[in-house]
Design an enzyme around this catalytic site. Structure first.
Site, PDB file in Angstrom:
ATOM      1  N   ASP A 101     -15.094 151.591  72.314  1.00 42.40           N
ATOM      2  CA  ASP A 101     -14.117 151.485  73.389  1.00 42.40           C
ATOM      3  C   ASP A 101     -13.621 152.876  73.814  1.00 42.40           C
ATOM      4  OD1 ASP A 101     -12.047 150.831  75.060  1.00 42.40           O
ATOM      5  OD2 ASP A 101     -11.103 149.404  73.686  1.00 42.40           O
ATOM      6  N   GLY A 107     -13.446 145.330  83.995  1.00 42.65           N
ATOM      7  CA  GLY A 107     -14.286 146.229  83.207  1.00 42.65           C
ATOM      8  C   GLY A 107     -13.523 147.377  82.573  1.00 42.65           C
ATOM      9  N   GLY A 148     -22.020 147.991  85.114  1.00 42.44           N
ATOM     10  CA  GLY A 148     -21.401 146.694  84.852  1.00 42.44           C
ATOM     11  C   GLY A 148     -21.347 145.883  86.132  1.00 42.44           C
ATOM     12  N   ASP A 198     -12.260 149.938  83.991  1.00 44.49           N
ATOM     13  CA  ASP A 198     -11.098 150.268  84.825  1.00 44.49           C
ATOM     14  C   ASP A 198      -9.864 149.474  84.360  1.00 44.49           C
ATOM     15  OD1 ASP A 198      -9.607 151.241  86.920  1.00 44.49           O
ATOM     16  OD2 ASP A 198     -10.702 150.200  88.508  1.00 44.49           O
TER      17      ASP A 198
HETATM   18  N1  AR6 Z   1     -15.128 151.270  76.957  1.00 39.91           N
HETATM   19  C1  AR6 Z   1     -16.339 151.765  77.276  1.00 39.91           C
HETATM   20  N2  AR6 Z   1     -17.179 151.167  78.155  1.00 39.91           N
HETATM   21  C2  AR6 Z   1     -16.754 150.014  78.719  1.00 39.91           C
HETATM   22  C3  AR6 Z   1     -15.488 149.438  78.431  1.00 39.91           C
HETATM   23  C4  AR6 Z   1     -14.655 150.112  77.497  1.00 39.91           C
HETATM   24  N3  AR6 Z   1     -13.443 149.643  77.176  1.00 39.91           N
HETATM   25  N4  AR6 Z   1     -15.377 148.293  79.157  1.00 39.91           N
HETATM   26  C5  AR6 Z   1     -16.517 148.155  79.859  1.00 39.91           C
HETATM   27  N5  AR6 Z   1     -17.356 149.184  79.593  1.00 39.91           N
HETATM   28  P1  AR6 Z   1     -17.765 148.342  84.816  1.00 39.91           P
HETATM   29  P2  AR6 Z   1     -18.876 149.535  87.285  1.00 39.91           P
HETATM   30  C6  AR6 Z   1     -18.710 149.448  80.126  1.00 39.91           C
HETATM   31  O1  AR6 Z   1     -18.017 146.972  85.322  1.00 39.91           O
HETATM   32  O2  AR6 Z   1     -20.184 148.849  87.071  1.00 39.91           O
HETATM   33  C7  AR6 Z   1     -14.189 147.420  88.087  1.00 39.91           C
HETATM   34  O3  AR6 Z   1     -13.605 146.203  88.439  1.00 39.91           O
HETATM   35  C8  AR6 Z   1     -19.502 148.260  80.616  1.00 39.91           C
HETATM   36  O4  AR6 Z   1     -20.140 147.601  79.535  1.00 39.91           O
HETATM   37  O5  AR6 Z   1     -16.498 148.625  84.129  1.00 39.91           O
HETATM   38  O6  AR6 Z   1     -18.886 150.979  87.679  1.00 39.91           O
HETATM   39  C9  AR6 Z   1     -13.814 148.554  89.032  1.00 39.91           C
HETATM   40  O7  AR6 Z   1     -12.509 148.409  89.524  1.00 39.91           O
HETATM   41  C10 AR6 Z   1     -20.528 148.949  81.515  1.00 39.91           C
HETATM   42  O8  AR6 Z   1     -21.619 149.434  80.725  1.00 39.91           O
HETATM   43  O9  AR6 Z   1     -17.895 149.446  86.016  1.00 39.91           O
HETATM   44  C11 AR6 Z   1     -14.841 148.431  90.108  1.00 39.91           C
HETATM   45  O10 AR6 Z   1     -14.480 147.457  91.056  1.00 39.91           O
HETATM   46  C12 AR6 Z   1     -19.766 150.139  82.062  1.00 39.91           C
HETATM   47  O11 AR6 Z   1     -18.568 150.260  81.276  1.00 39.91           O
HETATM   48  C13 AR6 Z   1     -16.084 147.978  89.380  1.00 39.91           C
HETATM   49  O12 AR6 Z   1     -15.601 147.312  88.210  1.00 39.91           O
HETATM   50  C14 AR6 Z   1     -19.360 150.040  83.524  1.00 39.91           C
HETATM   51  O13 AR6 Z   1     -18.978 148.701  83.845  1.00 39.91           O
HETATM   52  C15 AR6 Z   1     -16.926 149.146  88.938  1.00 39.91           C
HETATM   53  O14 AR6 Z   1     -18.126 148.683  88.392  1.00 39.91           O
END
Ligand code: AR6
Length: 174
Positions: free
Chosen positions: A14, A36, A123, A38
């Site tokens: 995390d 996610g 993600g 964020d």
């Molecule tokens: N620590 C590390 N990595 C993480 C964590 C964490 N706590 N949580 C998720 N991931 P995403 P995107 C990973 O969807 O694709 C949001 O709603 C996850 O497994 O967070 O850039 C924003 O507001 C994946 O590998 O980001 C945008 O609307 C990676 O982080 C949208 O999502 C990215 O997944 C952005 O989408």
């Protein structure tokens, strides 16, 4: 400059728990939070983060903006907006590369020695994980070869697929 391979590391877990100078947020154009990573960052940093984000007027895709880390162990959060995957012919690769470059430039300008990146766009935004990992690893390598700061960059993986992709990409370029 010769790259010391120790300067690029993989962290499985995390990102909000990491004791680094800055963590990178995979945000959206509004910078006003989401799901996610964020969502996890906003929850952990506390409501003052949203107040600062409201003053930033959003962020274009491929760009990056910096805020304080508030309740996080890290001093700063660098918010970058990755591209939504649309099949790979809409400039997604270059936009994703730009997210890493712009974030690293901000880190250098703020004298941030240690920084952690999530797998941006892989993600909710649907970017294929292996292709994203190759871009992440190569952009970080290129930047560190030309700059002494940041000293260490962590590529964070949060699921098996992403860990496998980043390990494969790093083993190819280091
Ligand atoms: N620590 C590390 N990595 C993480 C964590 C964490 N706590 N949580 C998720 N991931 P995403 P995107 C990973 O969807 O694709 C949001 O709603 C996850 O497994 O967070 O850039 C924003 O507001 C994946 O590998 O980001 C945008 O609307 C990676 O982080 C949208 O999502 C990215 O997944 C952005 O989408």
């Amino acid at each position: 400059m010769e790259l010391n391979i120790d300067r690029i590391r993989i962290f499985e877990g995390d990102i909000v728990k990491m004791r680094v100078d800055a963590i990178v947020n995979a945000a959206n154009n509004t910078l006003l939070g989401g799901g996610g990573v964020d969502g996890a960052i906003h929850r952990a940093a506390g409501p003052a983060l949203l107040e600062e984000c409201k003053t930033l007027n959003g962020c274009p895709t491929g760009e990056a903006k910096i805020t304080s880390g508030y309740l996080l162990p890290s001093k700063y959060i660098i918010h970058t907006v990755g591209p939504v995957w649309q099949g790979g012919e809409k400039g997604e690769d270059e936009l994703l590369a730009s997210c890493y470059r712009k974030s690293l430039e901000l880190a250098r300008d703020y004298r941030i020695k240690t920084i952690a990146f999530p797998a941006i766009s892989t993600g909710a935004y649907g970017f294929p994980s292996e292709r994203a990992a190759v871009i992440a690893a190569s952009q970080v390598k290129e930047f560190l070869q030309k700059n002494e700061i940041p000293e260490t960059v962590y590529l964070v993986c949060y699921n098996k697929d992403s860990c496998k992709s980043i390990k494969k990409a790093l083993s190819k370029i280091l």
